[in-house]
Each structure stands twice: as structure tokens, then as C-alpha cells.
Design a protein around this motif. Structure first.
Motif, PDB file in Angstrom:
ATOM      1  N   THR A 107       0.834  -1.198   0.000  1.00  0.00           N
ATOM      2  CA  THR A 107       0.000   0.000   0.000  1.00  0.00           C
ATOM      3  C   THR A 107       0.875   1.258   0.000  1.00  0.00           C
ATOM      4  OG1 THR A 107      -0.160  -0.001   2.391  1.00  0.00           O
ATOM      5  CG2 THR A 107      -1.905  -1.121   1.195  1.00  0.00           C
ATOM      6  N   LEU A 108       2.061   1.162   0.612  1.00  0.00           N
ATOM      7  CA  LEU A 108       2.949   2.330   0.614  1.00  0.00           C
ATOM      8  C   LEU A 108       3.474   2.594  -0.785  1.00  0.00           C
ATOM      9  CD1 LEU A 108       5.003   1.877   3.908  1.00  0.00           C
ATOM     10  CD2 LEU A 108       3.022   3.307   3.479  1.00  0.00           C
ATOM     11  N   SER A 168      12.576   7.708  -6.634  1.00  0.00           N
ATOM     12  CA  SER A 168      12.124   8.156  -5.316  1.00  0.00           C
ATOM     13  C   SER A 168      11.438   7.025  -4.572  1.00  0.00           C
ATOM     14  CB  SER A 168      11.130   9.306  -5.460  1.00  0.00           C
ATOM     15  OG  SER A 168      11.808  10.501  -5.739  1.00  0.00           O
ATOM     16  N   LYS A 201      13.045   6.047  -1.187  1.00  0.00           N
ATOM     17  CA  LYS A 201      12.357   6.578  -0.007  1.00  0.00           C
ATOM     18  C   LYS A 201      11.322   5.630   0.566  1.00  0.00           C
ATOM     19  CE  LYS A 201      13.011  11.107  -1.964  1.00  0.00           C
ATOM     20  NZ  LYS A 201      12.352  12.177  -2.733  1.00  0.00           N
ATOM     21  N   ILE A 202      10.878   4.647  -0.228  1.00  0.00           N
ATOM     22  CA  ILE A 202       9.856   3.741   0.296  1.00  0.00           C
ATOM     23  C   ILE A 202      10.381   2.306   0.369  1.00  0.00           C
ATOM     24  CG2 ILE A 202       7.538   2.811  -0.070  1.00  0.00           C
ATOM     25  CD1 ILE A 202       6.779   5.452  -1.365  1.00  0.00           C
ATOM     26  N   PRO A 256      14.007   1.911   2.687  1.00  0.00           N
ATOM     27  CA  PRO A 256      13.777   2.035   4.136  1.00  0.00           C
ATOM     28  C   PRO A 256      12.842   0.952   4.669  1.00  0.00           C
ATOM     29  CG  PRO A 256      13.443   4.142   3.043  1.00  0.00           C
ATOM     30  CD  PRO A 256      13.600   3.124   1.962  1.00  0.00           C
ATOM     31  N   GLY A 257      11.848   0.582   3.867  1.00  0.00           N
ATOM     32  CA  GLY A 257      10.927  -0.461   4.311  1.00  0.00           C
ATOM     33  C   GLY A 257      11.604  -1.820   4.406  1.00  0.00           C
ATOM     34  N   ARG A 263      14.750   3.382  14.496  1.00  0.00           N
ATOM     35  CA  ARG A 263      14.151   4.028  15.665  1.00  0.00           C
ATOM     36  C   ARG A 263      12.641   4.191  15.496  1.00  0.00           C
ATOM     37  NH1 ARG A 263      17.174   9.309  16.791  1.00  0.00           N
ATOM     38  NH2 ARG A 263      18.930   7.926  17.031  1.00  0.00           N
ATOM     39  N   TRP A 264      12.182   4.231  14.230  1.00  0.00           N
ATOM     40  CA  TRP A 264      10.760   4.425  13.964  1.00  0.00           C
ATOM     41  C   TRP A 264       9.924   3.233  14.365  1.00  0.00           C
ATOM     42  CZ3 TRP A 264       9.203   0.820  10.278  1.00  0.00           C
ATOM     43  CH2 TRP A 264      10.213   0.272   9.492  1.00  0.00           C
ATOM     44  N   ARG A 265      10.589   2.055  14.575  1.00  0.00           N
ATOM     45  CA  ARG A 265       9.782   0.900  15.023  1.00  0.00           C
ATOM     46  C   ARG A 265       9.635   0.982  16.517  1.00  0.00           C
ATOM     47  NH1 ARG A 265      11.651  -4.601  12.363  1.00  0.00           N
ATOM     48  NH2 ARG A 265      13.375  -4.277  13.780  1.00  0.00           N
ATOM     49  N   ASP A 311      -6.152   2.929   4.993  1.00  0.00           N
ATOM     50  CA  ASP A 311      -5.145   2.579   6.006  1.00  0.00           C
ATOM     51  C   ASP A 311      -4.056   3.641   6.103  1.00  0.00           C
ATOM     52  OD1 ASP A 311      -4.063   2.142   3.596  1.00  0.00           O
ATOM     53  OD2 ASP A 311      -3.663   0.014   3.853  1.00  0.00           O
ATOM     54  N   ALA A 347      -1.605   4.867   4.848  1.00  0.00           N
ATOM     55  CA  ALA A 347      -0.402   4.774   4.004  1.00  0.00           C
ATOM     56  C   ALA A 347       0.617   5.855   4.340  1.00  0.00           C
ATOM     57  CB  ALA A 347      -0.774   4.813   2.518  1.00  0.00           C
ATOM     58  N   LEU A 406       4.449   6.719   5.807  1.00  0.00           N
ATOM     59  CA  LEU A 406       5.736   6.053   5.978  1.00  0.00           C
ATOM     60  C   LEU A 406       6.083   6.075   7.465  1.00  0.00           C
ATOM     61  CD1 LEU A 406       7.885   7.469   3.032  1.00  0.00           C
ATOM     62  CD2 LEU A 406       6.317   5.534   3.067  1.00  0.00           C
ATOM     63  N   PRO A 407       6.207   4.903   8.092  1.00  0.00           N
ATOM     64  CA  PRO A 407       6.429   4.903   9.539  1.00  0.00           C
ATOM     65  C   PRO A 407       7.784   5.480   9.953  1.00  0.00           C
ATOM     66  CG  PRO A 407       6.474   2.652   8.660  1.00  0.00           C
ATOM     67  CD  PRO A 407       6.061   3.550   7.541  1.00  0.00           C
ATOM     68  N   TRP A 408       8.731   5.545   8.993  1.00  0.00           N
ATOM     69  CA  TRP A 408      10.059   6.049   9.364  1.00  0.00           C
ATOM     70  C   TRP A 408      10.192   7.551   9.158  1.00  0.00           C
ATOM     71  CZ3 TRP A 408       9.117   2.178   5.843  1.00  0.00           C
ATOM     72  CH2 TRP A 408       9.117   2.544   4.505  1.00  0.00           C
ATOM     73  N   ARG A 409       9.132   8.202   8.728  1.00  0.00           N
ATOM     74  CA  ARG A 409       9.202   9.657   8.584  1.00  0.00           C
ATOM     75  C   ARG A 409       8.236  10.304   9.562  1.00  0.00           C
ATOM     76  NH1 ARG A 409      10.342  12.448   3.070  1.00  0.00           N
ATOM     77  NH2 ARG A 409      11.775  11.004   2.084  1.00  0.00           N
ATOM     78  N   LEU A 428       7.463  14.225   1.634  1.00  0.00           N
ATOM     79  CA  LEU A 428       7.699  13.148   0.660  1.00  0.00           C
ATOM     80  C   LEU A 428       7.081  13.449  -0.698  1.00  0.00           C
ATOM     81  CD1 LEU A 428       8.490  10.016   0.174  1.00  0.00           C
ATOM     82  CD2 LEU A 428       6.073   9.629   0.598  1.00  0.00           C
ATOM     83  N   ASP A 477       9.725  15.593  -5.116  1.00  0.00           N
ATOM     84  CA  ASP A 477       9.985  15.402  -6.544  1.00  0.00           C
ATOM     85  C   ASP A 477       9.678  16.661  -7.358  1.00  0.00           C
ATOM     86  OD1 ASP A 477      10.880  12.911  -6.085  1.00  0.00           O
ATOM     87  OD2 ASP A 477       9.421  11.860  -7.332  1.00  0.00           O
ATOM     88  N   LEU A 533       6.330  10.833  15.130  1.00  0.00           N
ATOM     89  CA  LEU A 533       6.330   9.694  14.212  1.00  0.00           C
ATOM     90  C   LEU A 533       4.924   9.088  14.164  1.00  0.00           C
ATOM     91  CD1 LEU A 533       9.666   7.915  15.177  1.00  0.00           C
ATOM     92  CD2 LEU A 533       9.130   8.950  12.982  1.00  0.00           C
ATOM     93  N   ARG A 551       3.799   6.174  14.596  1.00  0.00           N
ATOM     94  CA  ARG A 551       3.409   5.232  15.653  1.00  0.00           C
ATOM     95  C   ARG A 551       2.976   5.943  16.932  1.00  0.00           C
ATOM     96  NH1 ARG A 551       7.901   4.964  19.280  1.00  0.00           N
ATOM     97  NH2 ARG A 551       9.849   5.283  18.150  1.00  0.00           N
TER      98      ARG A 551
END
Lengths: 279, 248
Positions: free
Chosen positions: A178-179, A192, A196-197, A200-201, A276-278, B79, B81, B83-86, B94, B98, B124, B126
Motif C-alpha cells: 500500500t505504501l 524516489s 524513499k519507500i 527504508p521499508g 528508531r521508527w519501530r 489505512d 499509508a 511512511l512509519p520512518w518519517r 515526501l 519530486d 512519528l 506510531r
């Protein structure tokens, strides 16, 4: 208790009959607690056990060296400067070979994860390469890359490469679709989306692949040095082994163990920073 | 910019999910699409934004997207969508990275202010509640100045109270800036609160059952029970049948 439990008022009479007790707790376990002392303590106990056993005589001194003698050998190694003459070439080989292999593995793994053609063409090749004991290929590498450092770098790189490929493409496969669809829907460029997706994922999987890859790199480092090197931990261990010099053998092995623990700690450090994001 | 759907038909293998759907999405209005589960409403939305190719029929853009629109057809997903790391600002950034923008950080600050997220810019995903996450996703969608917002059950993953709050937020956003949106939902209360036009799809294969126009202004609507009852009357039997069906 009488037949009250059969009546609709059973619950109430059970409450009032005076036998109240707390509901037993059933939720614990299955969650290993952390304990920072347990690990070092096991080490210390094991070493103490060997030391005492050898001194008391119920372990034959042919089977194991005295830990204190191993320590003395190590101190001597350090004082004569020989430690660095063995350690520096080994670490260089480990880093150069490991880095090359890891980067190539992440690259190829990403390609396999993203392109059907790369997957169809390369997955069988990786599957064929993975179970081959890389050390068996050392003579071949000596012909290809020379007897010097080149063949050792290549061997260590190949050893790191295969687990990294498998870990990376598995991780890329598992990136939340979905991302990716979100990225496409916002018109992000292909580059990108990958940078960026996807990457990192995939990072959690890549890093756990790195743990395995680097452990294999250490094994191959020693194997390569045993087959042809003047200096290096592997050469040092081989020499000690052929003289049945147990103190030096164990000093060498201890250095390898420390190298392994240090590598694992380094990966853990990177994981803590990058992931760290987890939660 | 308007969208026109002409004779859209789609099949997954043997199953026909959409059958000859024709529809207009006028500029500045919210079109809600409702229907029993599996009627192809999400498929329809994916085709509207070009994420999926229909087997037959076309989706047409009529007119140019407004000046400065970076991504004319922009989705808000069920859901979120994110990005959990941003962090929150990073997730909005994001979709702007571009594009060459002189005032990127101003745009981010502006959309975060409009969705009341300014003080959470560094948080974040989460750390956020579901409602906050969806507000971040809405902020991200607003940042690219869409001509049409395509919202795929945006409130379905949220609890009832949060849903209520976010509906008010969406109405507030629309009152300030009359955006165009297609809003897919299975919740009739949402459809009658937010829709200028409610499109009822029938069960598989999805066909247009009825298009209900609601003239009442968006700001002053109540629960609109009569319209809801009417919509539910259209859907009830099919919803029951859909519920009793095995997943293909």
C-alpha cells in the motif's frame, strides 16, 4: 457446597459463601526478560570452572589450556606488538571483503525484488551458489585474483554476498504494497519510490541479513588466512595449532569471538539508530 | 476540472466487478459512492485515479487541472499509508520532494496548520492515534493541491467518535475551499453528511442503482434520516445477500 450451583442463583450464593479468592493469573511468560549480567556471568563461570578443574587436576591439561595462561599469552601478544601485526590485516580483509559483498548483495537483492527478469534469472543462480562451501573455491580465486589480498577479499565478499541477496530480496518482497501504491498515486518517480519507500521499508530485513553475512565473513576470513597468509588471526591460529600450542590457539580463538561479539554489537547499534521508527 | 466516467467495465478473471458504470463528477462537489461490500467501489476509485486499467470504458478528465496543482488526482487511503520512518512533516514533504518548489517548507507549514497538526510536525506515525494519522494523510493530499480528491473509505478504520470529529474537519475544509472529491464508503451516515450526490452501486457486478442528489448545504445538515432510510432501502437486500456469499 450444596446443589446451589445448579440453580440460577448459583453465582450469587458462590459469592456469599465466603470462599472468595483472586482470579489466578495466567498471562505471563513467552516474553524473555532482558538481563545484562546473565551473559557475562555464564562466560565467567565457564572460565572459572575450567581454571579450577585444571588446577585441581580433574581436567587433563592436555585437553584445555589454563585460562590464566591464555590471558598471559594474550598480554604477551599485545606487548610484543604482534597483536596488531595479525589483527590489522585481518580487520582490513574483513572490512573490505564484507563491505564489497554486503553492497553487492543489497544491490542484487533489490534488483531481484523489483524486476521479474532479474528474479527469474538470478534466483536459481543464488540458490546454486548459496550451499557451495566458498572455501572450496579459494584455489580458483587464487588463480583469478592472485595469491595476495585480492583472492581473500573475493572469498569474503562472496560469502557475505549470498545471504545478503536472499535477505534483501525477501525484505523487498515484504515492503508494504500500500505504501508503494501511495507513492505511485502521488506521482513519485521510480527512483524516489525505491530510495524513499522500498529501501527504508526493507531495512529491518537487510540488517538481519547483515548479521548473518558478517558472521559468515569472519568464518571465511579465518579459512582464507589459514590457506595462505603470513599474518592474520587465521595464520596465527593455524601456526599455534600445528605446534599444539593450546594457549596461543585459544588466544586466537578468543580474538575471533570478540570480533564476532563486536560485529553483532555494531549491527545492533545501527539497528537502534536506523530503525528508531519501530516501536 | 471534472471527471467523467463512461461505460466502465471490469473483470477479475471470470467475475465481473463493474458493469457499464457511467458517472459525472462535477467540480467543487463531493460525490459519495456507496454499495454493499464487493460491489467494486474501491476498484472504481482505483480506476478514477489511474491505478488500475479498466477492461472497457474510459475515465475522462474534462478541463485542465488548476494552476499549481502538483498531482491532480490524489488519494486518501483507508489505512492512511504513512511512511512509519518519517515524521509528520516528513510524510508531507515526501510528496513535494519530486517537485521544484521555492517555498516547500511554507506549503508544509500551511497544510499542517489547516489540519491542526502544527505541533505534531516532529511526531512519528506510531505515536499518533488513528484520527491523527488520517489527518496527516489529508494534509499530505492537500499539499499537492489536488483537482480531485479520491477518498477510499477514509474513516472506516477509525472509531465512531473520531469519525464524527473528522467529518466535521472535512466539512470545514470543504467550506473554506470547495474541493472536488469522490468519497467511497459503506457508511450511509457519512455519505449523507458529506455528499452532494450519492451514487448507489448494486452488488456484483457493480451497476449504478440510483443517483441521489442532496441539495441541503453541507454545513447545516443533520442526520438526514429520510435520505439514509431511502438509501438503506435500496441496499438492504443486496447487503444481506453479499454478507451471505463466499469470498471468491
Amino acid at each position: 457446597m450444596t446443589d446451589t450451583t445448579h440453580s440460577p442463583h448459583g453465582a450469587r450464593s458462590a459469592q456469599t459463601d465466603g470462599s472468595a479468592r483472586p482470579v489466578p493469573f495466567r498471562g505471563g511468560g513467552f516474553r524473555p526478560a532482558t538481563n545484562r549480567w546473565a551473559g557475562p556471568l555464564v562466560f565467567a563461570l565457564l572460565i572459572a570452572f575450567v581454571e579450577v578443574g585444571l588446577r585441581a587436576g580433574w581436567i587433563s591439561n592436555l585437553t584445555l589450556p589454563l585460562p590464566s595462561d591464555v590471558l598471559a599469552t594474550f598480554v604477551q601478544l599485545y606487548e610484543t606488538g604482534l597483536l596488531w601485526r595479525h589483527l590489522v590485516p585481518s580487520l582490513t580483509r574483513f572490512m573490505v571483503g564484507g563491505t564489497l559483498g554486503a553492497l553487492a548483495g543489497i544491490g542484487v537483492g533489490t534488483l531481484i525484488g523489483l524486476f521479474g527478469l532479474a528474479r527469474a534469472g538470478l534466483v536459481p543462480m543464488v540458490a546454486a551458489l548459496f550451499p557451495v562451501p566458498k572455501i572450496a573455491l579459494l584455489p580458483l580465486f587464487v588463480i583469478w585474483f592472485g595469491i595476495g589480498e585480492g583472492s581473500k577479499y573475493a572469498l569474503i565478499a562472496l560469502g557475505t554476498f549470498t545471504p545478503m541477496v536472499v535477505a534483501t530480496y525477501g525484505a523487498v518482497d515484504n515492503v508494504d504494497r500500500t505504501l508503494i501504491r501511495m507513492g505511485q498515486s502521488f506521482g513519485l518517480s521510480w527512483g524516489s519510490i525505491v530510495r524513499k519507500i522500498v529501501l527504508p521499508g526493507a531495512m529491518p530485513g537487510i540488517l538481519s541479513g547483515l548479521r548473518i553475512g558478517l558472521a559468515i565473513a569472519i568464518i571465511l576470513l579465518v579459512a582464507a588466512e589459514m590457506l595462505g597468509a603470513q599474518y592474520g588471526i587465521g595464520a596465527y591460529i593455524l601456526e599455534a595449532g600445528s605446534l599444539y600450542d593450546l594457549e596461543r590457539l585459544f588466544a586466537g580463538v578468543a580474538i575471533l569471538s570478540v570480533l564476532g561479539v563486536a560485529t553483532s554489537a555494531a549491527v545492533a547499534w545501527v539497528e537502534r539508530r536506523v530503525l528508531r521508527w519501530r516501536s | 476540472m471534472e471527471l467523467r466516467v463512461a461505460g466502465l467495465t471490469h473483470r477479475y478473471g471470470e467475475t465481473c466487478v463493474l458493469d457499464d458504470v457511467s458517472l459525472e463528477i462535477p467540480a467543487g462537489r463531493i460525490v459519495c459512492v456507496v454499495g454493499p461490500s464487493g460491489c467494486g467501489k474501491s476498484t472504481l476509485l482505483r480506476m478514477l485515479g489511474g491505478l488500475e486499467r479498466p477492461a472497457a470504458g474510459r475515465v475522462l478528465q474534462i478541463g485542465r487541472p488548476p494552476e499549481g496543482s502538483l498531482n491532480p488526482l490524489t488519494y486518501v487511503f483507508q489505512d492512511f499509508a504513512l511512511l512509519p520512518w518519517r515524521d509528520v512533516a516528513g510524510n508531507v514533504r515526501l510528496v513535494l520532494e519530486d517537485h521544484r518548489l521555492p517555498n516547500r517548507e511554507d506549503v508544509i507549514a500551511d497544510v499542517l496548520a489547516r489540519t491542526r497538526l502544527t505541533e505534531f510536525a516532529r511526531a512519528l506515525p506510531r505515536q499518533l492515534s488513528g484520527g491523527m494519522k488520517q489527518r496527516v494523510a489529508i494534509a499530505r493530499a492537500l499539499a499537492v493541491r489536488p483537482a480531485v480528491m479520491l477518498m477510499d473509505e477514509p474513516l472506516s478504520a477509525l472509531d465512531a467518535q473520531t469519525r464524527e470529529l473528522l467529518m466535521d474537519d472535512l466539512i470545514g475544509l470543504w467550506m473554506r475551499e470547495r474541493f472536488t472529491a469522490v468519497y467511497v464508503t459503506h457508511n450511509l451516515a457519512e455519505a449523507v453528511r458529506l455528499g452532494h450526490r450519492v451514487v448507489v452501486l448494486s452488488r456484483r457486478p457493480g451497476r449504478i442503482r440510483e443517483i441521489v442528489e442532496i441539495d441541503e448545504p453541507l454545513g447545516g445538515r443533520g442526520a438526514m434520516e429520510e435520505v439514509q432510510a431511502h438509501l438503506w432501502g435500496l441496499m438492504r437486500d443486496e447487503a444481506r445477500a453479499a454478507d451471505a456469499e463466499l469470498v471468491p
